[in-house]
Scaffold this motif. Structure first.
Motif, mmCIF file in Angstrom:
data_model
loop_
_atom_site.group_PDB
_atom_site.id
_atom_site.type_symbol
_atom_site.label_atom_id
_atom_site.label_comp_id
_atom_site.label_asym_id
_atom_site.label_seq_id
_atom_site.Cartn_x
_atom_site.Cartn_y
_atom_site.Cartn_z
ATOM 1 N N THR A 115 0.830 -1.205 0.000
ATOM 2 C CA THR A 115 0.000 0.000 0.000
ATOM 3 C C THR A 115 0.867 1.259 0.000
ATOM 4 O O THR A 115 0.578 2.238 -0.696
ATOM 5 C CB THR A 115 -0.926 0.006 1.234
ATOM 6 O OG1 THR A 115 -1.743 -1.175 1.208
ATOM 7 C CG2 THR A 115 -1.815 1.231 1.254
ATOM 8 N N LEU A 116 1.950 1.227 0.788
ATOM 9 C CA LEU A 116 2.858 2.370 0.853
ATOM 10 C C LEU A 116 3.524 2.613 -0.499
ATOM 11 O O LEU A 116 3.595 3.759 -0.979
ATOM 12 C CB LEU A 116 3.909 2.136 1.935
ATOM 13 C CG LEU A 116 4.963 3.236 2.106
ATOM 14 C CD1 LEU A 116 4.303 4.550 2.525
ATOM 15 C CD2 LEU A 116 6.012 2.810 3.136
ATOM 16 N N LEU A 117 3.992 1.555 -1.129
ATOM 17 C CA LEU A 117 4.630 1.690 -2.438
ATOM 18 C C LEU A 117 3.642 2.211 -3.478
ATOM 19 O O LEU A 117 3.970 3.085 -4.292
ATOM 20 C CB LEU A 117 5.193 0.340 -2.883
ATOM 21 C CG LEU A 117 6.411 -0.180 -2.105
ATOM 22 C CD1 LEU A 117 6.746 -1.601 -2.553
ATOM 23 C CD2 LEU A 117 7.611 0.732 -2.313
ATOM 24 N N ALA A 118 2.426 1.668 -3.451
ATOM 25 C CA ALA A 118 1.416 2.079 -4.425
ATOM 26 C C ALA A 118 1.072 3.555 -4.258
ATOM 27 O O ALA A 118 0.897 4.291 -5.244
ATOM 28 C CB ALA A 118 0.175 1.212 -4.266
ATOM 29 N N LYS A 119 0.990 4.001 -3.013
ATOM 30 C CA LYS A 119 0.654 5.407 -2.752
ATOM 31 C C LYS A 119 1.726 6.328 -3.324
ATOM 32 O O LYS A 119 1.426 7.375 -3.921
ATOM 33 C CB LYS A 119 0.499 5.626 -1.249
ATOM 34 C CG LYS A 119 0.109 7.048 -0.880
ATOM 35 C CD LYS A 119 -0.059 7.175 0.635
ATOM 36 C CE LYS A 119 -0.439 8.610 1.006
ATOM 37 N NZ LYS A 119 -0.591 8.770 2.480
ATOM 38 N N GLU A 120 2.987 5.953 -3.141
ATOM 39 C CA GLU A 120 4.083 6.769 -3.651
ATOM 40 C C GLU A 120 4.105 6.783 -5.177
ATOM 41 O O GLU A 120 4.566 7.756 -5.792
ATOM 42 C CB GLU A 120 5.415 6.241 -3.115
ATOM 43 C CG GLU A 120 5.608 6.455 -1.624
ATOM 44 C CD GLU A 120 5.612 7.931 -1.250
ATOM 45 O OE1 GLU A 120 6.223 8.728 -1.981
ATOM 46 O OE2 GLU A 120 4.980 8.288 -0.234
ATOM 47 N N LEU A 121 3.612 5.710 -5.781
ATOM 48 C CA LEU A 121 3.598 5.616 -7.242
ATOM 49 C C LEU A 121 2.319 6.173 -7.845
ATOM 50 O O LEU A 121 2.170 6.218 -9.071
ATOM 51 C CB LEU A 121 3.764 4.153 -7.664
ATOM 52 C CG LEU A 121 5.122 3.513 -7.326
ATOM 53 C CD1 LEU A 121 5.079 2.016 -7.596
ATOM 54 C CD2 LEU A 121 6.245 4.177 -8.119
ATOM 55 N N GLY A 122 1.370 6.582 -6.994
ATOM 56 C CA GLY A 122 0.123 7.140 -7.499
ATOM 57 C C GLY A 122 -0.824 6.108 -8.074
ATOM 58 O O GLY A 122 -1.626 6.413 -8.961
ATOM 59 N N VAL A 123 -0.738 4.879 -7.566
ATOM 60 C CA VAL A 123 -1.630 3.809 -8.020
ATOM 61 C C VAL A 123 -2.270 3.155 -6.804
ATOM 62 O O VAL A 123 -2.017 3.561 -5.664
ATOM 63 C CB VAL A 123 -0.858 2.751 -8.855
ATOM 64 C CG1 VAL A 123 -0.311 3.373 -10.132
ATOM 65 C CG2 VAL A 123 0.274 2.131 -8.021
ATOM 66 N N GLU A 124 -3.102 2.160 -7.040
ATOM 67 C CA GLU A 124 -3.725 1.407 -5.955
ATOM 68 C C GLU A 124 -3.437 -0.078 -6.147
ATOM 69 O O GLU A 124 -3.191 -0.530 -7.271
ATOM 70 C CB GLU A 124 -5.240 1.630 -5.940
ATOM 71 C CG GLU A 124 -5.651 3.059 -5.630
ATOM 72 C CD GLU A 124 -7.167 3.214 -5.602
ATOM 73 O OE1 GLU A 124 -7.866 2.186 -5.811
ATOM 74 O OE2 GLU A 124 -7.648 4.338 -5.379
ATOM 75 N N ILE A 125 -3.466 -0.808 -5.044
ATOM 76 C CA ILE A 125 -3.269 -2.259 -5.153
ATOM 77 C C ILE A 125 -4.620 -2.953 -5.277
ATOM 78 O O ILE A 125 -5.610 -2.525 -4.663
ATOM 79 C CB ILE A 125 -2.483 -2.831 -3.949
ATOM 80 C CG1 ILE A 125 -3.224 -2.577 -2.635
ATOM 81 C CG2 ILE A 125 -1.079 -2.277 -3.899
ATOM 82 C CD1 ILE A 125 -2.619 -3.305 -1.448
ATOM 83 N N GLY A 126 -4.624 -4.016 -6.085
ATOM 84 C CA GLY A 126 -5.833 -4.801 -6.262
ATOM 85 C C GLY A 126 -5.746 -6.124 -5.528
ATOM 86 O O GLY A 126 -5.149 -6.204 -4.444
ATOM 87 N N GLU A 127 -6.320 -7.161 -6.134
ATOM 88 C CA GLU A 127 -6.334 -8.459 -5.485
ATOM 89 C C GLU A 127 -4.945 -9.093 -5.485
ATOM 90 O O GLU A 127 -4.057 -8.694 -6.241
ATOM 91 C CB GLU A 127 -7.337 -9.400 -6.173
ATOM 92 C CG GLU A 127 -6.935 -9.852 -7.566
ATOM 93 C CD GLU A 127 -7.395 -8.895 -8.645
ATOM 94 O OE1 GLU A 127 -7.311 -9.277 -9.825
ATOM 95 O OE2 GLU A 127 -7.818 -7.757 -8.316
ATOM 96 N N ARG A 136 -1.968 -7.117 -7.688
ATOM 97 C CA ARG A 136 -2.237 -6.478 -8.977
ATOM 98 C C ARG A 136 -2.321 -4.972 -8.776
ATOM 99 O O ARG A 136 -2.861 -4.485 -7.783
ATOM 100 C CB ARG A 136 -3.545 -7.006 -9.578
ATOM 101 C CG ARG A 136 -3.814 -6.506 -11.000
ATOM 102 C CD ARG A 136 -5.031 -7.222 -11.594
ATOM 103 N NE ARG A 136 -6.254 -6.872 -10.895
ATOM 104 C CZ ARG A 136 -6.993 -5.794 -11.175
ATOM 105 N NH1 ARG A 136 -6.618 -4.956 -12.145
ATOM 106 N NH2 ARG A 136 -8.111 -5.567 -10.523
ATOM 107 N N ILE A 137 -1.755 -4.231 -9.715
ATOM 108 C CA ILE A 137 -1.782 -2.768 -9.651
ATOM 109 C C ILE A 137 -3.012 -2.239 -10.398
ATOM 110 O O ILE A 137 -3.268 -2.620 -11.545
ATOM 111 C CB ILE A 137 -0.505 -2.162 -10.254
ATOM 112 C CG1 ILE A 137 0.712 -2.513 -9.390
ATOM 113 C CG2 ILE A 137 -0.635 -0.646 -10.383
ATOM 114 C CD1 ILE A 137 2.021 -2.014 -9.935
ATOM 115 N N ILE A 138 -3.762 -1.361 -9.725
ATOM 116 C CA ILE A 138 -4.880 -0.661 -10.353
ATOM 117 C C ILE A 138 -4.422 0.759 -10.674
ATOM 118 O O ILE A 138 -4.144 1.546 -9.760
ATOM 119 C CB ILE A 138 -6.111 -0.623 -9.435
ATOM 120 C CG1 ILE A 138 -6.528 -2.053 -9.044
ATOM 121 C CG2 ILE A 138 -7.266 0.125 -10.080
ATOM 122 C CD1 ILE A 138 -7.671 -2.108 -8.044
#
Length: 233
Positions: free
Chosen positions: A173-185, A229-231
């Motif tokens: 979640t932390l990585l996704a936030k920094e990359l401007g994306v969201e995590i999926g399943e 998965r990246i959303i």
């Protein structure tokens, strides 16, 4: 007719292989975040396990076994008198090896060595020194190993494993936030190892050192690899 059936069969197999390969390729092209999560739980050893060794040497196996049984009975009776439960005493392990000596004509067999093991598990840590002293006075040749263990805490690793999964999700979640994306399943998850160490003391430590030994706390660790998965927004 047979040729037509074979043609249809080959076509069906080819189609399935193509679809499977396409699905695998699509999966590989799906953007993912791969993280490793770790979890740890502290436990306090509440018991100890020790292995005693009894050896007998001679030319007759039956006589050797009789000698070993006599010493084992003496040791077991003492252990029972120390309030150690019968189910916590194992004495069935037997090893018989030929004994060799060097003579004028080379190396020759000279009887046998019979080894019996007594494995004791006791939850009363406070009197382990009395148990060791008493057993050593009753024919035991040596102590093979002594270690503190945790009984009744088998779920410690499960707790650490759940913590590791939560840690992996938090990292992703932390990585996704920094990359401007969201995590999926979750796409994939696997354990990458863990451990539950226990302190071990050598047998000679009991004979050479007169110190107070405390089990302290040990750490149960678990680690997992998780792919999300990246959303993309």
């Amino acid at each position: 007719m047979i040729k037509k059936i074979l043609t249809h069969t080959v076509f069906a197999i080819t189609t399935l292989l193509f679809v499977g390969a396409l699905h695998a390729q699509t999966q590989e092209q799906t953007p993912q975040i791969h993280v490793q999560g770790s979890g740890a739980v502290s436990v306090t050893p509440n018991a100890y396990r020790v292995t005693f060794i009894i050896e007998a040497q001679g030319n007759t196996v039956s006589k050797l076994n009789g000698m070993a049984n006599s010493e084992i009975n003496n040791v077991v009776n003492f252990l029972l008198s120390m309030d150690i439960q019968e189910q916590n005493i194992q004495s069935m392990q037997v090893r018989l090896n030929p004994r060799y000596v060097n003579g004028p004509n080379g190396r020759i067999q000279d009887g046998f060595t019979l080894t019996r093991e007594i494995v004791v598990t006791d939850s009363n840590i406070d009197h382990y020194d009395q148990v060791l002293d008493g057993v050593l006075k009753r024919g035991v040749d040596r102590i093979q190993q002594f270690n503190f263990i945790s009984q009744g805490q088998n779920n410690a690793y499960d707790v650490a494993l759940v913590t590791a999964v939560k840690d992996a999700k938090a990292r992703a979640t932390l990585l996704a936030k920094e990359l401007g994306v969201e995590i999926g399943e979750v796409v994939a998850i696997s354990e990458s190892g863990g451990n539950m160490p226990v302190p071990v003391m050598r047998a000679d430590a009991f004979l050479s050192e007169k110190v107070t030994s405390l089990p302290g706390q040990e750490t149960v660790e678990a680690r997992v690899n998780v792919s999300f998965r990246i959303i993309q927004n």
